[in-house]
Write a protein that holds these residues in place. Sequence first.
Motif, mmCIF file in Angstrom:
data_model
loop_
_atom_site.group_PDB
_atom_site.id
_atom_site.type_symbol
_atom_site.label_atom_id
_atom_site.label_comp_id
_atom_site.label_asym_id
_atom_site.label_seq_id
_atom_site.Cartn_x
_atom_site.Cartn_y
_atom_site.Cartn_z
ATOM 1 N N MET A 166 40.964 40.794 46.401
ATOM 2 C CA MET A 166 40.085 41.207 45.287
ATOM 3 C C MET A 166 39.955 40.116 44.236
ATOM 4 N N TYR A 167 41.069 39.489 43.885
ATOM 5 C CA TYR A 167 41.073 38.579 42.736
ATOM 6 C C TYR A 167 40.525 37.186 43.039
ATOM 7 N N LYS A 168 40.280 36.918 44.316
ATOM 8 C CA LYS A 168 39.666 35.622 44.604
ATOM 9 C C LYS A 168 38.146 35.671 44.400
ATOM 10 N N GLU A 169 37.623 36.894 44.151
ATOM 11 C CA GLU A 169 36.203 37.072 43.876
ATOM 12 C C GLU A 169 35.962 37.129 42.372
ATOM 13 N N GLU A 170 34.878 36.515 41.910
ATOM 14 C CA GLU A 170 34.541 36.526 40.481
ATOM 15 C C GLU A 170 34.385 37.949 39.966
ATOM 16 N N GLN A 171 33.778 38.835 40.776
ATOM 17 C CA GLN A 171 33.596 40.240 40.391
ATOM 18 C C GLN A 171 34.948 40.919 40.190
ATOM 19 N N GLY A 172 35.911 40.537 41.029
ATOM 20 C CA GLY A 172 37.253 41.121 40.900
ATOM 21 C C GLY A 172 37.922 40.716 39.605
ATOM 22 N N ILE A 173 37.722 39.456 39.179
ATOM 23 C CA ILE A 173 38.299 38.985 37.916
ATOM 24 C C ILE A 173 37.677 39.739 36.738
ATOM 25 N N GLU A 174 36.357 39.934 36.788
ATOM 26 C CA GLU A 174 35.678 40.630 35.696
ATOM 27 C C GLU A 174 36.193 42.060 35.573
ATOM 28 N N GLU A 175 36.383 42.758 36.704
ATOM 29 C CA GLU A 175 36.907 44.130 36.677
ATOM 30 C C GLU A 175 38.353 44.158 36.188
ATOM 31 N N LEU A 176 39.083 43.129 36.515
ATOM 32 C CA LEU A 176 40.497 43.046 36.145
ATOM 33 C C LEU A 176 40.690 43.036 34.632
ATOM 34 N N LEU A 177 39.778 42.419 33.921
ATOM 35 C CA LEU A 177 39.926 42.264 32.476
ATOM 36 C C LEU A 177 39.940 43.605 31.750
ATOM 37 N N ALA A 178 39.407 44.646 32.410
ATOM 38 C CA ALA A 178 39.371 45.978 31.772
ATOM 39 C C ALA A 178 40.768 46.550 31.560
ATOM 40 N N ALA A 179 41.738 46.092 32.340
ATOM 41 C CA ALA A 179 43.088 46.659 32.237
ATOM 42 C C ALA A 179 43.874 46.105 31.074
ATOM 43 N N ASP A 180 43.434 44.968 30.552
ATOM 44 C CA ASP A 180 44.133 44.321 29.441
ATOM 45 C C ASP A 180 45.599 44.009 29.792
ATOM 46 N N LYS A 181 45.855 43.792 31.085
ATOM 47 C CA LYS A 181 47.228 43.508 31.507
ATOM 48 C C LYS A 181 47.420 42.070 31.993
ATOM 49 N N LEU A 182 46.323 41.325 32.181
ATOM 50 C CA LEU A 182 46.440 39.970 32.694
ATOM 51 C C LEU A 182 47.229 39.096 31.736
ATOM 52 N N GLN A 183 46.827 39.084 30.463
ATOM 53 C CA GLN A 183 47.549 38.253 29.496
ATOM 54 C C GLN A 183 48.988 38.707 29.331
ATOM 55 N N SER A 184 49.223 40.047 29.472
ATOM 56 C CA SER A 184 50.594 40.571 29.365
ATOM 57 C C SER A 184 51.459 40.052 30.510
ATOM 58 N N LEU A 185 50.879 40.001 31.713
ATOM 59 C CA LEU A 185 51.644 39.527 32.874
ATOM 60 C C LEU A 185 51.931 38.033 32.759
ATOM 61 N N ILE A 186 50.934 37.245 32.311
ATOM 62 C CA ILE A 186 51.147 35.802 32.150
ATOM 63 C C ILE A 186 52.260 35.539 31.136
ATOM 64 N N ILE A 187 52.201 36.219 30.016
ATOM 65 C CA ILE A 187 53.220 36.033 28.974
ATOM 66 C C ILE A 187 54.577 36.514 29.472
ATOM 67 N N ALA A 188 54.564 37.588 30.287
ATOM 68 C CA ALA A 188 55.831 38.105 30.828
ATOM 69 C C ALA A 188 56.506 37.070 31.727
ATOM 70 N N THR A 189 55.706 36.344 32.520
ATOM 71 C CA THR A 189 56.315 35.316 33.376
ATOM 72 C C THR A 189 56.939 34.204 32.547
ATOM 73 N N ALA A 190 56.406 34.007 31.329
ATOM 74 C CA ALA A 190 56.916 32.931 30.472
ATOM 75 C C ALA A 190 58.046 33.385 29.558
ATOM 76 N N SER A 191 58.325 34.688 29.548
ATOM 77 C CA SER A 191 59.366 35.161 28.610
ATOM 78 C C SER A 191 60.438 36.022 29.262
ATOM 79 N N LEU A 192 60.084 36.674 30.387
ATOM 80 C CA LEU A 192 61.033 37.623 31.004
ATOM 81 C C LEU A 192 61.463 37.175 32.399
ATOM 82 N N TRP A 193 61.333 35.881 32.671
ATOM 83 C CA TRP A 193 61.610 35.418 34.040
ATOM 84 C C TRP A 193 63.045 35.714 34.471
ATOM 85 N N ASP A 194 63.944 35.661 33.541
ATOM 86 C CA ASP A 194 65.355 35.914 33.884
ATOM 87 C C ASP A 194 65.676 37.396 33.933
#
Length: 891
Positions: A166-194
């Motif tokens: 799904m996410y390799k398609e541009e349409q999939g990325i646009e739909e993904l933004l509705a969840a408001d979780k992408l930035q949360s997951l990116i930040i989580a990888t940078a802060s909660l890795w341990d």
Amino acid sequence: TLQWETLGKQFVEYEQVAPFLVPEDQQKRLLEFLPLFLKAWEKSGGVIIFPNIQLLASEVSKLLTKEIKRNLNGKPAEAARLALEQLLQQKGEAGDGHLLLKSVYLLSQTDLRTMWNIIGSGLPAALMQCLYLFFTVPLKKTSDDAETSEDDAQTQEMLVKIMLNMYKEEQGIEELLAADKLQSLIIATASLWDQCSHSWKVPTGRVLRTISKAQTKNSIVYLQAVDCIKIAVQNLFTLADTLPACDVCEAASIVLCFVKDSYPVSSALLTEFENNDGYQLLLKVLLRCEGLQQNEGDPYLDEILDMLTCLTTCGKTELKVSGNIVHPQLPHFDFERTQSPGMTVKNLQPFQVLQSIFQRSNDQHLCGRILAAIGTIWAWDRVNFFLLEWTLQPINQFTDIIHFKPHPVQVQFFRLVESIVLDLSYVPHEILKKVQYLIKENIVPFCTLTALQCLLSMTQKDLLFSDIFRDSGLLGLLLALLRKEAKILRKSAGTHLPGLKEGTEKELNVVMLKMVAALTARSVRNMVVLKDYGMVPYIKIFLDDECYRSATLSILEQLSVISYEEYMSIIIGALCSSTQWELHLKLDLLKSLLRILESPKSHSAFRTCSGFNGLLSLLSDMEGALQDPPCGQWKAVGQNCILELVFYTLQGITAALHLDPVNSNFFHRNGLFEKMAEDLGSLGCFWTQGERQIPVSLEKKRTFAEFLDAAFCSSEPFPVWLKNCIWILNFLDHMIKGTLHEESYSKERKPEMGEESREDHEAPQAQGEHPTLFAVVNYNYDVVFSCRLEMRDCTIVHPGAVCVMVRLLPKLYKEGHAELSQEIQCALVDHIQSLVKSEKSRQVMCESGLLSTIITSCQDAFCNDSHPLHLPLTRVFEKLASQAIEPPVLR
């Protein structure tokens, strides 16, 4: 096909009644249909033949999205995570969730239109919420974990595959933004890795990298609006102090992916990264990777370095530099042509990170990867070398510290320096000055050795470097160092002194000699410098050590260009002063001598420096060397080596006589052919007892050529003494014809007994060639002597060599081999007769005045009518005498 048709009809019925059913019944009918669908898929080997597949995908995806939201609604994180796991697992009450997941997984792998229907169901946002919970909320282990681990792995793989599709398609990325979780997951990888779920680290990284590659303008604006990269960088600064280096690399590589992949669409995330000390973060992270074991932290360490390398080309404006090209340069260098449209460096900040790491780290893997990155940047566009070197001067600065680095890094660095000349055709004068200073200081011998090998490769590329390194003082430096080493060698005189070099330092001496040889090759001016330094007496000291000999001979051969006499004096003197057992030294000297004797101008110097007497003294030193069996110290030498020395000695004499009437007259007038015959006769394979030969009747009579073939090319057993005799007669045969100096002598594999080599027996004759190339294989000595057996009448060039052959004729005898001895003698007489068959050959023999010598050599055979050689020798004599003005009388 029938099964798929039946399923198609059932689904049409579902479509018709679905609008009239309550949601619960509608869901129930769909869930009853899906097991039939999966069963048909399994039976058809994974092939789906379903006309309404896009509508089915939409319905199933919507239902899965609905179930996910229902299980997440209003629950705290851990409870929501547990509910999701129960929904999607294969066993338990929530088996319908797994059924939906597997159906979507299969449908997501069909075609793009079906995928668009799945994306339009709202599933991208729902699965992002699932991934966030799975990654950030690790569950406590229970006793049933071992049983469910396989099911969990299957569920995880299906979830991840659906998200990747799904996410390799541009349409999939646009739909993904509705969840408001992408930035949360990116930040989580940078802060909660341990603190995150260990089993979800790699899958989360895969999904986020897929999203990164498919970024759109909207996704970049979204990430920028929430300061995603800024917060992630700040969190990573904290993690960099506490987490293991490999974990920090893994987390940082995910964030850097979004920065690098977004640049072709927008520079916003790169700007945000740069403005928040992103490069300082990477420098800190990478320096923590020092000391990691090989492959530990890979591939994430390599990924960060690769992305940093790519970021060097991410800039809005072209770098403009105007360097001062220092001359001289190679003839084909053109800076204007160097500038070509390609991936040029536009951003120096990421390169400064690479440069700083190399300057501050001594880690082999890290430094090696930095140098590889620099090589990659140069390969993208030739102008990149100049853009970097005229701004940041990386190679120039690295030269100052390279001796601190591990040995493999030093080797890699100097290969990079070498490529500037070999690949870019540019002479980096400033860098070469620093390399030369490194050699002069010699702080680390291995580094000095590697640096000198680099300069040697350059010198061998173009003659220009002979002038550059002379004018820079390198030639003078090397000569001074070699003078010092020569004095130590002379003082040692064969003993082991503490000052003698071993290992790397000895190898450094070898390369210094090679460098001097390269600098003096084709440069008379440099050779004059060497001579003016008074280095010739010191250079010849290195001849005694086999490690130094090749380069030393190269230098001395260059000396011959300005003084044949001095060269001949050194080589002949070294040959005469060598000990009886220094056979390898003699061979190397003779091979060098042969190379110089190719020039007719050297022949006079050879004669005046007692070259002929010197070479004949080598034969005298080998008295008894070819006895069978070997005796004394000759046992350890090996008869192959002795024969090789005989060959090269005779070859040297032939080369000096070739087309030189003065030398030929000198050799004949001073009785040196007689001396040669005496020395060859004393080698040990010829009979020296002086006893009268008893005639025998011969059952068979072979020719000399057949003896050659029988002795060396067949499995017929042959006495060693006779093989050695035939070798020497073969050498003399080529000397008579004046072709010995053109032949080669090389070692080959020893065949097994009875093994026949096609090449040995079938040597095809090239079209238009009169001589037949014939490889004579000596099974006993592993030797191949490539000789041309003339199939036509051959003019005698050196009649004195015929006399040598005749003088050896009576010595072709061995007690216990009377019949074989007489047979080879007769074969040789017939061969001599064939040599004087032509009128021109007989005339040459008669004009030489050597007929009396032939008579004296075989007086017993001439005067004894019953001697087996009387008749054939008489015929030879009569043929020769018929040409003489005053024929000698047989008495």
